[in-house]
Write a protein that holds these residues in place. Structure first.
Motif, mmCIF file in Angstrom:
data_model
loop_
_atom_site.group_PDB
_atom_site.id
_atom_site.type_symbol
_atom_site.label_atom_id
_atom_site.label_comp_id
_atom_site.label_asym_id
_atom_site.label_seq_id
_atom_site.Cartn_x
_atom_site.Cartn_y
_atom_site.Cartn_z
ATOM 1 N N VAL A 79 0.821 -1.205 0.000
ATOM 2 C CA VAL A 79 0.000 0.000 0.000
ATOM 3 C C VAL A 79 0.858 1.258 0.000
ATOM 4 C CG1 VAL A 79 -1.861 -1.208 1.206
ATOM 5 C CG2 VAL A 79 -0.214 0.146 2.523
ATOM 6 N N ILE A 80 0.312 2.307 -0.608
ATOM 7 C CA ILE A 80 0.895 3.634 -0.509
ATOM 8 C C ILE A 80 0.117 4.427 0.529
ATOM 9 C CG2 ILE A 80 1.722 3.582 -2.889
ATOM 10 C CD1 ILE A 80 -0.609 5.490 -3.603
ATOM 11 N N VAL A 81 0.588 5.629 0.830
ATOM 12 C CA VAL A 81 -0.066 6.479 1.823
ATOM 13 C C VAL A 81 -0.499 7.770 1.153
ATOM 14 C CG1 VAL A 81 0.249 7.777 3.961
ATOM 15 C CG2 VAL A 81 1.238 5.494 3.726
ATOM 16 N N LEU A 82 -1.751 8.177 1.382
ATOM 17 C CA LEU A 82 -2.303 9.389 0.794
ATOM 18 C C LEU A 82 -3.081 10.174 1.847
ATOM 19 C CD1 LEU A 82 -3.784 7.888 -2.507
ATOM 20 C CD2 LEU A 82 -1.671 9.215 -2.299
ATOM 21 N N ASP A 83 -3.206 11.479 1.633
ATOM 22 C CA ASP A 83 -4.078 12.285 2.486
ATOM 23 C C ASP A 83 -5.524 11.846 2.285
ATOM 24 O OD1 ASP A 83 -1.999 13.814 3.477
ATOM 25 O OD2 ASP A 83 -2.213 15.382 1.966
ATOM 26 N N ASP A 84 -6.275 11.820 3.357
ATOM 27 C CA ASP A 84 -7.685 11.448 3.298
ATOM 28 C C ASP A 84 -8.491 12.678 2.898
ATOM 29 O OD1 ASP A 84 -10.214 10.380 3.599
ATOM 30 O OD2 ASP A 84 -9.683 9.252 5.399
ATOM 31 N N ILE A 85 -9.018 12.692 1.675
ATOM 32 C CA ILE A 85 -9.757 13.853 1.163
ATOM 33 C C ILE A 85 -11.271 13.628 1.154
ATOM 34 C CG2 ILE A 85 -7.796 14.593 -0.235
ATOM 35 C CD1 ILE A 85 -9.285 13.455 -2.690
ATOM 36 N N ARG A 86 -11.724 12.541 1.790
ATOM 37 C CA ARG A 86 -13.150 12.220 1.772
ATOM 38 C C ARG A 86 -13.940 13.134 2.712
ATOM 39 N NH1 ARG A 86 -13.068 6.326 3.747
ATOM 40 N NH2 ARG A 86 -11.590 7.339 5.169
ATOM 41 N N TRP A 87 -15.280 13.099 2.562
ATOM 42 C CA TRP A 87 -16.130 13.905 3.435
ATOM 43 C C TRP A 87 -16.088 13.375 4.860
ATOM 44 C CZ3 TRP A 87 -22.033 13.639 4.145
ATOM 45 C CH2 TRP A 87 -22.468 12.320 4.274
ATOM 46 N N GLY A 88 -16.678 14.116 5.785
ATOM 47 C CA GLY A 88 -16.509 13.816 7.199
ATOM 48 C C GLY A 88 -17.401 12.738 7.774
ATOM 49 N N ARG A 89 -18.372 12.199 6.995
ATOM 50 C CA ARG A 89 -19.279 11.187 7.525
ATOM 51 C C ARG A 89 -19.012 9.843 6.852
ATOM 52 N NH1 ARG A 89 -23.658 12.270 10.528
ATOM 53 N NH2 ARG A 89 -23.383 10.047 10.971
#
Length: 284
Positions: free
Chosen positions: A133-143
């Motif tokens: 796996v790679i690592v990425l910033d979580d850009i998803r919505w808050g729910r």
């Protein structure tokens, strides 16, 4: 033979399936979904998936398209019509069709779509070799606790992993791992503790997660539900992910750092064995 799908009360060939262009699932990603694994033609953790569906619908103030018994009957009919013995059933519920407006429509009937995928779940190459796996910033919505159909951010993350020559991505927010693109994430510390993020709005409340943690506790394994960093993960003895489509899947590399000897670890392998055994016994 054409696959048979279910759309708003009818079983139809997939090539003949239609839904309104004004469906809010298409216009607004205003919908939720569940995916249930199938082993020996039977449904795994089905009650848990139905309970989570009901929670997701309630969180979005969305009407249920049918009761549990009817939904189970539709699942079984789809399995029978498509001859699925091992694979998945996807179910999507949207708020229904209405003229485009950001406000929820009054009186719209929810749309219900189900389809199957026949595929091996137990004997898979990924389970044998482990994931990188790679690592990425979580850009998803808050729910993220609501299992919505808005999956563009996870799709982008999976494409980034593919471009990097890896299998998947783990997402990070405020310095801590949230989860994988379509799975819950775990590490096993050097002293044997299984660590996974605690439940909140930040992660999906995985049905397979709940089952695996229960089985781990029954096997006298130590569990710590708390956030962890990528640095802690890279220093761990091993790692794995869980989901309905992959059960327990070992992770052998995180952002270029191999874990252990770079092969699936004993805890992940044992938990996968326990989970598959239990799933085969308890599937309905």
């Amino acid at each position: 033979m054409s696959r048979i799908v279910y759309v708003n009360g009818a079983f139809v060939a997939e090539a003949e399936a239609t839904i309104s262009v004004f469906d809010r699932g298409f216009l607004m990603a205003d919908g939720v979904y569940e995916v249930t694994s199938v082993l020996d033609g039977r449904l795994v953790d089905f009650a848990g998936h139905m309970a989570r569906l009901e929670r997701s619908l309630a969180e979005l103030e969305m009407a249920a398209p049918a009761g549990r018994e009817e939904l189970e009957s539709i699942h079984r009919e789809l399995l029978a019509r498509n001859g699925v013995t091992e694979g998945l059933v996807y179910m999507q519920v949207t708020r229904g069709a209405a003229d485009r407006d950001f406000l929820y429509p009054d009186g719209a009937a929810p749309s219900l779509v189900l389809f199957t995928q026949s595929k091996p779940l137990i004997d898979t190459p990924a389970a044998a070799r482990g994931l990188k796996v790679i690592v990425l910033d979580d850009i998803r919505w808050g729910r993220r606790d609501i299992k919505t159909v808005q999956l563009l951010a996870p799709s982008m993350a999976k494409m980034a992993a593919k471009a990097a020559g890896k299998d998947d991505a783990w997402m990070v927010e405020d310095g801590f791992v949230t989860e994988g693109t379509s799975n819950n994430a775990y590490i096993v510390t050097r002293d044997g503790a299984i660590v996974t993020r605690d439940l909140s709005h930040s992660i999906l409340h995985g049905i397979t997660r709940a089952a695996v943690l229960r089985l781990a506790r029954e096997a006298q394994m130590r569990i710590e539900e708390r956030p962890f960093t990528i640095a802690e993960a890279q220093d761990a003895a091993e790692a794995f992910v869980t989901s309905a489509s992959s059960f327990v899947q070992p992770v052998v590399e995180i952002d270029g750092t191999a874990l252990g000897d770079g092969t699936p670890g004993p805890v992940a392998r044992r938990l996968r064995e326990i989970y598959v055994s239990e799933a085969l016994k308890s599937a309905v």
